[in-house]
Design a protein around this motif. Structure first.
Motif, mmCIF file in Angstrom:
data_model
loop_
_atom_site.group_PDB
_atom_site.id
_atom_site.type_symbol
_atom_site.label_atom_id
_atom_site.label_comp_id
_atom_site.label_asym_id
_atom_site.label_seq_id
_atom_site.Cartn_x
_atom_site.Cartn_y
_atom_site.Cartn_z
ATOM 1 N N GLU A 1 -18.567 -27.288 -35.276
ATOM 2 C CA GLU A 1 -18.001 -27.150 -33.939
ATOM 3 C C GLU A 1 -17.563 -25.716 -33.656
ATOM 4 O O GLU A 1 -17.749 -25.199 -32.552
ATOM 5 N N VAL A 2 -16.960 -25.066 -34.651
ATOM 6 C CA VAL A 2 -16.456 -23.705 -34.442
ATOM 7 C C VAL A 2 -17.610 -22.717 -34.300
ATOM 8 O O VAL A 2 -17.637 -21.886 -33.379
ATOM 9 N N VAL A 3 -18.576 -22.804 -35.205
ATOM 10 C CA VAL A 3 -19.713 -21.880 -35.164
ATOM 11 C C VAL A 3 -20.501 -22.058 -33.871
ATOM 12 O O VAL A 3 -20.875 -21.075 -33.208
ATOM 13 N N GLU A 4 -20.741 -23.295 -33.463
ATOM 14 C CA GLU A 4 -21.500 -23.550 -32.246
ATOM 15 C C GLU A 4 -20.711 -23.148 -31.008
ATOM 16 O O GLU A 4 -21.278 -22.613 -30.043
ATOM 17 N N ALA A 5 -19.394 -23.375 -31.004
ATOM 18 C CA ALA A 5 -18.568 -22.964 -29.864
ATOM 19 C C ALA A 5 -18.643 -21.458 -29.664
ATOM 20 O O ALA A 5 -18.789 -20.977 -28.535
ATOM 21 N N THR B 1 -6.647 -16.072 -28.953
ATOM 22 C CA THR B 1 -7.031 -17.484 -28.952
ATOM 23 C C THR B 1 -7.471 -17.876 -30.355
ATOM 24 O O THR B 1 -8.420 -17.302 -30.894
ATOM 25 N N PHE B 2 -6.776 -18.834 -30.939
ATOM 26 C CA PHE B 2 -7.148 -19.350 -32.254
ATOM 27 C C PHE B 2 -8.020 -20.584 -32.062
ATOM 28 O O PHE B 2 -7.755 -21.422 -31.194
ATOM 29 N N ILE B 3 -9.052 -20.693 -32.890
ATOM 30 C CA ILE B 3 -9.972 -21.827 -32.829
ATOM 31 C C ILE B 3 -10.097 -22.440 -34.214
ATOM 32 O O ILE B 3 -10.318 -21.730 -35.203
ATOM 33 N N GLY B 4 -9.957 -23.750 -34.298
ATOM 34 C CA GLY B 4 -10.106 -24.423 -35.582
ATOM 35 C C GLY B 4 -10.337 -25.907 -35.403
ATOM 36 O O GLY B 4 -10.239 -26.436 -34.291
ATOM 37 N N CYS B 5 -10.642 -26.573 -36.501
ATOM 38 C CA CYS B 5 -10.836 -28.029 -36.519
ATOM 39 C C CYS B 5 -10.005 -28.610 -37.660
ATOM 40 O O CYS B 5 -9.921 -28.012 -38.737
#
Length: 350
Positions: free
Chosen positions: A103-107, A42-46
Motif C-alpha cells: 500500500e505504501v509503495v503503490e501510494a 506527512t507520515f505514511i504507514g500501515c
C-alpha cells in the motif's frame, strides 16, 4: 527461546546503533529538508508503522511547530486524488520495517505519477537495504540491525519510533531529547533485567481483554502496543487516551482485563482516581512512569518506574517493553507460537 523474545531482548543494542546512525545523518537530513520548500510533514504507514506515524506526527507538531499528519498507506493508495491538496508542499516520511509494504509503495507511485503536480520529496525510513521504498525516496535511512525476523514487530518498533523522534528533535533543535534518548538507551538493558520478571508475573493469569492507555506522543505507541497484544497473544486489545477510557470503554474493564497505563509527570489526582477506579473494577493494572513518585502504593497491581525524569516522548521506549512482554507471556500461557501468529505475514503484499 522464541525469536520474538530474542528480538525484544536485543532491542537496546539495536537502539544504540540507530542512535549513532541518526546522529551521523543529522547534517545531511537537515540539508535535504531545507532544500525543499516544505510547509508540512506527512507520515505514511500501515499497521504498526501507521501507529508510529501517529506518534511521529504529534512530535513534529509539538516540537517543531510545523503542521504534520499521519495517513494510512491503504487509504492514500485508494484515494490519492482526494488527499492531493493535503500533500502540497509537504515532506512525506514513510517508516517501514520491510520497505516493501504494497500500500505504501503503490501510494507513493500514484501520487508521484501525476504529471500535473510537482514531485513530492520523500524520506524513507526502513529496516532493510535497497528496498522498493528506498528507491521511491529522495533520501533514505536504512536500519538493517533493527529488522525483526519474527512476524510481529518488537525491536523494529522501538527503533523506528526512536528514529522518528530524533528527526523531530533535529528539526526543532531539541537537544534535551537527544540527551534523554542516549541515557535511556544506555540504561535499557538494566531496566529490562529489573522489571521483566515482575511484568511477567503480573500478566500470568487468564486475561482475555487488554487496554493500553497513554497520552500525547505516546498514544500512537499505545495503539501499537494494542496491536502487539492482539497479534502475539491473540486477545482483544484497544488503546485510548488516559482519561478517555471513562467515556465508554470503562464498561469493558473487569476481572478478565489487563490494563497497561502510562502515567505522566508527577501523577495528578485525576490519574490516581482513574487508577483507583480501574483497580476497583477487578482489572489488573500495570502502571508505568518515569519516576516512582507518580504511582503511589496501592494504586496499581504493579508499578514500573524507569527511575529518572525523562522527556515524555522518550518514556515511550521503556513503556513499549511492557505490552511486548505482556503479549509474550500471554502467548506462552496459551501455548501460542509468538513467532508465527495464525493468518499473518511479516508484511502485506497485495
Amino acid at each position: 527461546m522464541s525469536l520474538t523474545y530474542e528480538e525484544i531482548k536485543l532491542q537496546y543494542k539495536a537502539l544504540q546503533q540507530t542512535y549513532d546512525y541518526m546522529l551521523g545523518k543529522r547534517k545531511d537530513l537537515l540539508a535535504f529538508i531545507h532544500t525543499h520548500e516544505i510547509a508540512s510533514v506527512t507520515f505514511i504507514g500501515c499497521g504498526s508503522s501507521y501507529c508510529l506515524s501517529q506518534s511521529a506526527a504529534f512530535s513534529f507538531r509539538l516540537r517543531s511547530g510545523m503542521p504534520a499528519i499521519a495517513l494510512a498507506g491503504g487509504d492514500l493508495m485508494l484515494n490519492p486524488q482526494r488527499y492531493r491538496s493535503m500533500l502540497k508542499n509537504t515532506l512525506i516520511i514513510a517508516p517501514s520495517r520491510s520497505g516493501s509494504t504494497s500500500e505504501v509503495v503503490e501510494a507513493l507511485r500514484l501520487i508521484q505519477s501525476d504529471e500535473s503536480q510537482a514531485p513530492i520529496p520523500v524520506l524513507a525510513l526502513s529496516c532493510v537495504k535497497d528496498s522498493p521504498l528506498s528507491q521511491e525516496a529522495g533520501f533514505s535511512l536504512e536500519l538493517p540491525w533493527a529488522f525483526d525476523h519474527s512476524v510481529c514487530q518488537t525491536r523494529t518498533v522501538s527503533n523506528l519510533y526512536t528514529a522518528n523522534l530524533m528527526l523531530a528533535a533535529f528539526l526543532a533543535e531539541d537537544d534535551k531529547v537527544i540527551v534523554d534518548l542516549q541515557q535511556t538507551i544506555q540504561q535499557g538493558e538494566a531496566f529490562m533485567a529489573r522489571v521483566e520478571s515482575s511484568i511477567r508475573a503480573a500478566a500470568d493469569f487468564e486475561w482475555t481483554n487488554a487496554v493500553v492507555l497513554a497520552d500525547g506522543e505516546l498514544q500512537g505507541l499505545a495503539a501499537e502496543g494494542a496491536i502487539a497484544l492482539t497479534e502475539i497473544a491473540k486477545v482483544q486489545a484497544h488503546a485510548y487516551h488516559l482519561l478517555d477510557v471513562r467515556h465508554g470503554p470503562m464498561v469493558t474493564i473487569g476481572p478478565d482485563t489487563l490494563v497497561i497505563a502510562a502515567i505522566s509527570g508527577e501523577g495528578t489526582e485525576h490519574q490516581r482516581n482513574l487508577m483507583r477506579d480501574i483497580h476497583s473494577r477487578g482489572a489488573t493494572l500495570i502502571a508505568f512512569a518515569d519516576q516512582a513518585s507518580a504511582i503511589p502504593d496501592g494504586y496499581a497491581d504493579l508499578a514500573v518506574p524507569f527511575g529518572q525524569p525523562l522527556d515524555i516522548a522518550v518514556q515511550g521506549i521503556p513503556f513499549i517493553l511492557i505490552p511486548q512482554l505482556v503479549a509474550l507471556t500471554g502467548a506462552e500461557r496459551q501455548g501460542i507460537n509468538p513467532d508465527q501468529p495464525d493468518g499473518l505475514a511479516a508484511w502485506v503484499k497485495l
